[in-house]
Design an enzyme around this catalytic site. Structure first.
Site, PDB file in Angstrom:
ATOM      1  N   LYS A  79       0.859  -1.200   0.000  1.00  0.00           N
ATOM      2  CA  LYS A  79       0.000   0.000   0.000  1.00  0.00           C
ATOM      3  C   LYS A  79       0.888   1.240   0.000  1.00  0.00           C
ATOM      4  O   LYS A  79       1.872   1.307   0.743  1.00  0.00           O
ATOM      5  CB  LYS A  79      -0.892  -0.027   1.245  1.00  0.00           C
ATOM      6  CG  LYS A  79      -1.888   1.115   1.352  1.00  0.00           C
ATOM      7  CD  LYS A  79      -2.772   0.949   2.602  1.00  0.00           C
ATOM      8  CE  LYS A  79      -3.812   2.047   2.736  1.00  0.00           C
ATOM      9  NZ  LYS A  79      -4.654   1.867   3.937  1.00  0.00           N
ATOM     10  N   SER A 154      -9.603   1.911   3.090  1.00  0.00           N
ATOM     11  CA  SER A 154      -8.760   2.646   2.181  1.00  0.00           C
ATOM     12  C   SER A 154      -7.746   1.792   1.424  1.00  0.00           C
ATOM     13  O   SER A 154      -7.183   2.245   0.423  1.00  0.00           O
ATOM     14  CB  SER A 154      -8.008   3.737   2.940  1.00  0.00           C
ATOM     15  OG  SER A 154      -7.148   3.170   3.919  1.00  0.00           O
ATOM     16  N   SER A 178      -9.627  -0.460   7.342  1.00  0.00           N
ATOM     17  CA  SER A 178      -9.110  -0.373   5.972  1.00  0.00           C
ATOM     18  C   SER A 178      -8.449  -1.625   5.417  1.00  0.00           C
ATOM     19  O   SER A 178      -8.119  -1.654   4.228  1.00  0.00           O
ATOM     20  CB  SER A 178      -8.128   0.782   5.856  1.00  0.00           C
ATOM     21  OG  SER A 178      -8.857   1.968   5.712  1.00  0.00           O
TER      22      SER A 178
END
Ligand code: GLN
Length: 487
Positions: A79, A154, A178
């Protein structure tokens, strides 16, 4: 056999037997990215040359019979809120466009030590603020199961990359769901470990008392292996727990005897989608058949979780994001009149709408005169939420719940209604507020063909228990074997 959509254990076994080299595996990953990432939008950056070079080194080690790491030759995506030396790290924000960290995050060093191959950086909601990956300054990620839907957020890019078969493993961060919510939306196993279990050194801060890094995989064994590689004490993160790391993979196949699963009355109320509820109840039946006892418990303060989280997280964010002032870090406006104007213009241009909203919410909650009424009150209710869990875990070993009130929603459906978006986090936020570990596992599909997740929560450091319980369910079902058809 095609490596696309294969599990971590399958790929490691193939490489061990010499059927695939790591170079071949990484090339397959890049081919897959080339074939479908223009539609899925999982990656912000890929580094083909560096990855293939690293893969060749692992293949060479294997050929020579040199000792290999636990993830030897596996492609992994990271990420883009986690620092990677020599590779851009943007947090999906214009603020950090062009930033290349001079160091690796702790977890990235761990990946390299384990001989994993870092393929690239995945898309997210800007600074991890969001639940749909629509708040990225660069692009919208789509759900591989249905391109009209969000992959969640997210960490939507990391989830979509695994779900679409681009990589078998990826890293996300979970401040308020997330990892677990995108795992649920994309039919994956996603785990948020106990606060402090994995070092946050090199994770760009959103809300420091809540942030935690964790794995995405197709199956429980993959998530357990990645967690085992990443967990452990790191003196560079003062919140990192100085506790030994058990072997999560070793005991995985041993079912838990006399397992008591708590189900909170507060979790099955209006707003919960009928099909999601049915899938969760079906998963509970699976556990019942496996000998578990299902007990009703109560988490009376869980109804405050959304309000408390959306007070505390923005407060911490407003403080953490103060560093992006155009001087220390990040974008600096090209034109300004004086110093104050330079700050305003740089921050105004660099941050997106949702980030600005969070900074304003947080700065308000922390301001003199409101601090006691909002931030301090939030901290007190946070304690009550944790107390509820402590009381519940005196009666049960784990708590099962939905991951989200609905399956993946449509792109554009909630993004202009922040309150509705925040409310969709209702099931995941409490674990962060209480610092507890949680895992999302595949538990069915909606009639529209979208995955539905089951969330299991445990007491602090009960990751081994969570993973073993997750594996019990996985062995008895085949939801985790399904793959979407993105071609
Ligand atoms: N959806 C939550 C938020 O917008 C959680 C995000 C996260 O866990 N990073 O803050």
């Amino acid at each position: 056999m095609s490596p696309i959509g294969a599990t971590t254990s399958e790929l490691l076994a193939h490489m061990e037997r010499g059927e695939f080299s790591s170079v071949a595996l990484c090339e397959a990953a890049f081919d897959r990215i080339a074939a479908c990432d223009d539609r899925v939008g999982a990656f912000l950056h890929v580094d083909r040359e560096a990855a293939l070079q690293q893969a060749a080194q692992v293949d060479d080690k294997r050929r020579r019979g040199a000792p290999l790491g636990r993830l030897a030759g596996l492609p992994v995506a990271v990420k883009d809120v986690i620092c990677t030396r020599g590779q851009p790290t943007t947090c999906a924000s214009k603020m950090l466009e062009g930033f290349t960290p001079p160091y690796d995050a702790h977890v990235v060093s761990k990946l390299r030590e384990a001989d994993a191959v870092i393929i690239g950086k995945t898309n997210l909601d800007e600074f991890a603020m969001g639940s749909s990956t629509e708040n990225s300054a660069y692009k919208t990620t789509r759900n591989p199961w249905n391109l009209a839907c969000t992959p969640g957020g997210s960490s939507g890019g990391s989830a979509a990359a695994v779900a679409a078969g681009m990589v078998p493993l990826s890293l996300g961060s979970d401040t308020g769901g997330s990892i677990r919510q995108p795992a649920g939306f994309c039919g994956l196993v996603g785990m948020k470990p106990t606060y402090g279990r994995i070092s946050r050194y090199g994770l760009i801060a959103y809300a420091s008392s809540l942030d935690q890094i964790g794995p995405f995989a197709h199956d429980v064994a993959g998530a357990a292996l990645l967690l085992e590689v990443l967990a452990g004490h790191d003196p560079r993160d003062s919140t990192s727990l100085p506790m030994p790391v058990p072997s999560y993979t070793a005991a995985l196949e041993e079912p838990l005897k006399g397992l008591k699963i708590g189900v909170a009355v507060e979790h099955f109320v209006a707003g919960l989608d009928r099909e999601v509820e049915a899938a969760v109840r079906q998963a509970l039946d699976v556990y019942r058949c496996l000998g578990a006892e299902i007990r009703e418990i109560s988490l009376p303060h869980s109804k405050y979780a959304v309000a408390v989280y959306y007070t505390i997280a923005p407060s911490e964010a407003s403080s953490n994001l103060a560093r992006y002032d155009g001087v220390h870090y990040g974008h600096r406006a090209a034109q300004f009149e004086n110093m104050i104007d330079m700050y305003c213009a740089s921050r105004g241009e660099g941050f997106g709408k949702e980030v600005k909203r969070r900074i304003m919410l947080g700065a308000y909650a922390l301001s003199a005169g409101y601090y006691d009424a909002y931030y301090l009150k939030g901290l007190k209710v946070r304690r009550l939420i944790r107390n509820d869990f402590d009381a519940a875990f005196a009666q049960c070993d784990l708590i099962a719940s939905p991951v989200a009130p609905t399956p993946a929603f449509k792109i554009g459906e909630l993004v202009n209604d922040p309150l509705a978006m925040y409310l969709s986090d209702i099931y995941t936020l409490s674990a962060n507020l209480a610092g507890l570990p949680g895992v999302s596992i595949p538990a069915g599909f909606s009639s529209g063909g979208l995955p539905i997740g089951l969330q299991l929560l445990g007491p602090p450091l009960a990751e081994d228990r969570l993973l073993r319980a997750a594996r019990m369910h996985e062995r008895a079902t085949d939801w985790h074997t399904r793959r979407p058809e993105v071609v």
